[in-house]
Design a protein around this motif. Structure first.
Motif, PDB file in Angstrom:
ATOM      1  N   GLY A   1      -5.070  19.708  -0.820  1.00  0.00           N
ATOM      2  CA  GLY A   1      -6.168  20.631  -1.567  1.00  0.00           C
ATOM      3  C   GLY A   1      -7.226  19.452  -2.163  1.00  0.00           C
ATOM      4  N   ASP A   2      -6.568  18.600  -2.926  1.00  0.00           N
ATOM      5  CA  ASP A   2      -7.323  17.417  -3.459  1.00  0.00           C
ATOM      6  C   ASP A   2      -6.696  16.095  -3.279  1.00  0.00           C
ATOM      7  N   TYR A   3      -7.371  14.959  -2.940  1.00  0.00           N
ATOM      8  CA  TYR A   3      -6.926  13.596  -2.775  1.00  0.00           C
ATOM      9  C   TYR A   3      -7.872  12.879  -3.578  1.00  0.00           C
ATOM     10  N   SER A   4      -7.302  11.689  -4.124  1.00  0.00           N
ATOM     11  CA  SER A   4      -8.326  10.685  -4.512  1.00  0.00           C
ATOM     12  C   SER A   4      -7.355   9.340  -4.404  1.00  0.00           C
ATOM     13  N   GLU A   5      -8.209   8.272  -4.335  1.00  0.00           N
ATOM     14  CA  GLU A   5      -7.472   6.686  -4.280  1.00  0.00           C
ATOM     15  C   GLU A   5      -8.577   6.051  -4.860  1.00  0.00           C
ATOM     16  N   SER A   6      -8.029   5.198  -5.793  1.00  0.00           N
ATOM     17  CA  SER A   6      -8.875   4.059  -6.231  1.00  0.00           C
ATOM     18  C   SER A   6      -8.192   2.714  -5.859  1.00  0.00           C
ATOM     19  N   MET A   7      -8.729   1.696  -5.378  1.00  0.00           N
ATOM     20  CA  MET A   7      -8.285   0.264  -4.997  1.00  0.00           C
ATOM     21  C   MET A   7      -9.377  -0.737  -5.299  1.00  0.00           C
ATOM     22  N   LEU A   8      -8.452  -1.704  -5.371  1.00  0.00           N
ATOM     23  CA  LEU A   8      -9.053  -3.182  -5.782  1.00  0.00           C
ATOM     24  C   LEU A   8      -8.805  -4.125  -4.691  1.00  0.00           C
ATOM     25  N   ALA A   9      -9.898  -4.699  -4.131  1.00  0.00           N
ATOM     26  CA  ALA A   9      -9.687  -5.532  -2.815  1.00  0.00           C
ATOM     27  C   ALA A   9     -10.473  -6.895  -2.854  1.00  0.00           C
ATOM     28  N   ALA A  10     -10.102  -7.781  -2.150  1.00  0.00           N
ATOM     29  CA  ALA A  10     -10.854  -8.952  -1.959  1.00  0.00           C
ATOM     30  C   ALA A  10     -11.114  -9.205  -0.647  1.00  0.00           C
ATOM     31  N   GLY A  11     -12.208  -9.535  -0.091  1.00  0.00           N
ATOM     32  CA  GLY A  11     -12.878  -9.780   1.128  1.00  0.00           C
ATOM     33  C   GLY A  11     -13.188 -11.217   1.600  1.00  0.00           C
ATOM     34  N   TRP A  12     -13.159 -11.685   2.752  1.00  0.00           N
ATOM     35  CA  TRP A  12     -13.853 -13.062   3.141  1.00  0.00           C
ATOM     36  C   TRP A  12     -14.269 -13.131   4.312  1.00  0.00           C
ATOM     37  N   ARG A  13     -15.381 -13.756   4.410  1.00  0.00           N
ATOM     38  CA  ARG A  13     -16.391 -14.069   5.627  1.00  0.00           C
ATOM     39  C   ARG A  13     -16.418 -15.410   6.077  1.00  0.00           C
ATOM     40  N   LYS A  14     -16.308 -15.786   7.096  1.00  0.00           N
ATOM     41  CA  LYS A  14     -16.792 -17.266   7.552  1.00  0.00           C
ATOM     42  C   LYS A  14     -17.180 -17.358   9.160  1.00  0.00           C
ATOM     43  N   LYS A  15     -18.170 -18.012   9.164  1.00  0.00           N
ATOM     44  CA  LYS A  15     -18.503 -18.565  10.374  1.00  0.00           C
ATOM     45  C   LYS A  15     -17.883 -19.769  10.919  1.00  0.00           C
ATOM     46  N   MET A  16     -17.317 -20.054  11.904  1.00  0.00           N
ATOM     47  CA  MET A  16     -16.748 -21.177  12.489  1.00  0.00           C
ATOM     48  C   MET A  16     -16.916 -21.086  14.035  1.00  0.00           C
ATOM     49  N   GLN A  17     -17.364 -22.405  14.459  1.00  0.00           N
ATOM     50  CA  GLN A  17     -17.245 -22.749  15.827  1.00  0.00           C
ATOM     51  C   GLN A  17     -17.769 -21.533  16.834  1.00  0.00           C
ATOM     52  N   GLY A  18     -18.841 -20.833  16.401  1.00  0.00           N
ATOM     53  CA  GLY A  18     -19.258 -19.723  17.488  1.00  0.00           C
ATOM     54  C   GLY A  18     -18.601 -18.367  17.094  1.00  0.00           C
ATOM     55  N   TRP A  19     -17.649 -18.226  16.029  1.00  0.00           N
ATOM     56  CA  TRP A  19     -17.105 -16.948  15.784  1.00  0.00           C
ATOM     57  C   TRP A  19     -17.456 -16.668  14.487  1.00  0.00           C
ATOM     58  N   ASN A  20     -17.388 -15.353  14.178  1.00  0.00           N
ATOM     59  CA  ASN A  20     -17.437 -14.534  12.863  1.00  0.00           C
ATOM     60  C   ASN A  20     -16.122 -13.968  12.407  1.00  0.00           C
ATOM     61  N   ALA A  21     -15.556 -14.394  11.256  1.00  0.00           N
ATOM     62  CA  ALA A  21     -14.310 -13.861  10.825  1.00  0.00           C
ATOM     63  C   ALA A  21     -14.318 -13.366   9.784  1.00  0.00           C
ATOM     64  N   ASN A  22     -13.646 -12.292   9.500  1.00  0.00           N
ATOM     65  CA  ASN A  22     -13.445 -11.405   8.417  1.00  0.00           C
ATOM     66  C   ASN A  22     -12.468 -10.834   8.177  1.00  0.00           C
ATOM     67  N   ILE A  23     -11.774 -10.712   6.695  1.00  0.00           N
ATOM     68  CA  ILE A  23     -10.425 -10.433   6.350  1.00  0.00           C
ATOM     69  C   ILE A  23     -10.561  -9.724   5.154  1.00  0.00           C
ATOM     70  N   ILE A  24     -10.013  -8.479   4.745  1.00  0.00           N
ATOM     71  CA  ILE A  24     -10.013  -7.840   3.653  1.00  0.00           C
ATOM     72  C   ILE A  24      -8.433  -7.427   3.221  1.00  0.00           C
ATOM     73  N   ALA A  25      -8.296  -7.437   2.343  1.00  0.00           N
ATOM     74  CA  ALA A  25      -6.862  -6.867   1.482  1.00  0.00           C
ATOM     75  C   ALA A  25      -7.076  -6.130   0.412  1.00  0.00           C
ATOM     76  N   GLY A  26      -6.520  -5.090  -0.139  1.00  0.00           N
ATOM     77  CA  GLY A  26      -6.436  -4.293  -0.940  1.00  0.00           C
ATOM     78  C   GLY A  26      -5.359  -3.690  -1.545  1.00  0.00           C
TER      79      GLY A  26
END
Length: 314
Positions: free
Chosen positions: A228-253
């Motif tokens: 009936g009711d759902y809630s979530e609180s989260m803390l996360a860290a993300g990282w983006r990087k361009k390298m050798q023709g590629w875009n990389a992205n990662i996130i963890a929380g």
């Protein structure tokens, strides 16, 4: 016949509204392209999903500016139960990856288990001011559990989000949406995200996330997980990087969730993606993720997925 008229209407909408705009703003999209994609998912309740898609795009500039058709085979399996489906869709993309402005639309027909559904996945984003952007989105699809697929349960999900930058380091995003199920149940969704970029050139972000939804009915006959009711609180860290023709992205929380009047329990999220630059002669996108949240059997529902796409112009 009704399905054919629907697909024809969507194609006519794409032609003047999408193709003409693309040609006017970006010169003629003279290239054609073809591609394939694969999606795999698994959860700790033994439900497995596989989607294999083939695409042909008579108008193609890059992965973010294309118009064409997609055929997808869907396979579902859980214990001794299995199901397959086929989907044919018209697709269009006309977005600016640097600002995320523009629009995308996938519309088609999805047949599974003798049930037919006109599907839709679309979104439009536009900058309202220098530091503010608005996004409108809509999605119509099957509910992917064994009982829901057997009974032909689908949903319509639509809403909007507002993004505002507070200076150069902080961004605030709010979302409001409504989800209507074909069994008569409805959900109201709300989400907030605060993103802080402590060092502009590092690619590092720290995020505070909150999401909640309420359901109008507690009785869905076990078709899908439905508190009936759902809630979530989260803390996360993300990282983006361009390298050798590629875009990389990662996130963890990591966070805390609450289901109805139950206790708070832990949630986890880990996602990563890899994509080559749009200017490359071909497009490669890879995404993978893992999450722990709640489902039928308690608060420790674990879900993982892998997606890969390859497109080659000619």
């Amino acid at each position: 016949m009704r399905h054919a008229r629907f697909l024809t209407l969507i194609f006519l909408m794409l032609n003047p509204a999408g193709i003409t705009i693309a040609v006017a703003n970006n010169d003629a999209l003279s290239s054609q392209a073809a591609g394939t994609s694969l999606f795999l998912s698994h959860d700790n309740e033994g439900f497995n999903t596989q989607r294999l898609a083939f695409e042909y795009m008579p108008l193609y500039k890059n992965a973010d500016e294309r118009t064409g058709f997609r055929y997808t085979t869907h396979s579902y399996q859980q214990d001794s139960w299995s199901r397959s489906g086929q989907q044919l869709a018209i697709l269009h993309r006309n977005t600016d990856p640097s600002a995320a402005n523009g629009w995308q639309l996938d519309a088609g027909l999805f047949i599974q288990g003798g049930n037919n559904l006109l599907t839709l996945d679309g979104g439009y984003r536009q900058s309202l001011a220098k530091h503010t952007g608005l996004e409108i989105f809509v999605n119509r699809d099957w509910v992917e559990t064994a009982r829901a697929l057997d009974n032909g349960i689908h949903f319509n999900f639509a809403g909007m989000s507002l993004e505002h930058s507070l200076g150069t380091q902080i961004t605030l995003i709010g979302l409001a949406a409504r989800q209507e199920f074909s069994d008569g149940n409805t959900r109201n969704h709300g989400r907030l995200k605060l993103i802080w970029q402590p060092y502009f050139d590092s690619g590092l972000t720290l995020q505070a996330r909150y999401r909640t939804y309420t359901s109008s009915s507690n009785d869905v006959a076990g078709m899908y997980f439905n508190p009936g009711d759902y809630s979530e609180s989260m803390l996360a860290a993300g990282w983006r990087k361009k390298m050798q023709g590629w875009n990389a992205n990662i996130i963890a929380g990591t966070g805390q969730q609450k289901i109805d009047d139950g206790p708070h329990t832990e949630t986890y999220l880990l996602e990563g993606s890899l994509q080559n630059f749009a200017a490359s002669s071909h497009s490669v996108r890879i995404r993978a993720g893992y999450s722990q949240s709640a489902a039928f059997n308690g608060p420790n529902y674990r879900y993982s997925y892998l997606f890969g796409e390859w497109i080659r112009p000619f």
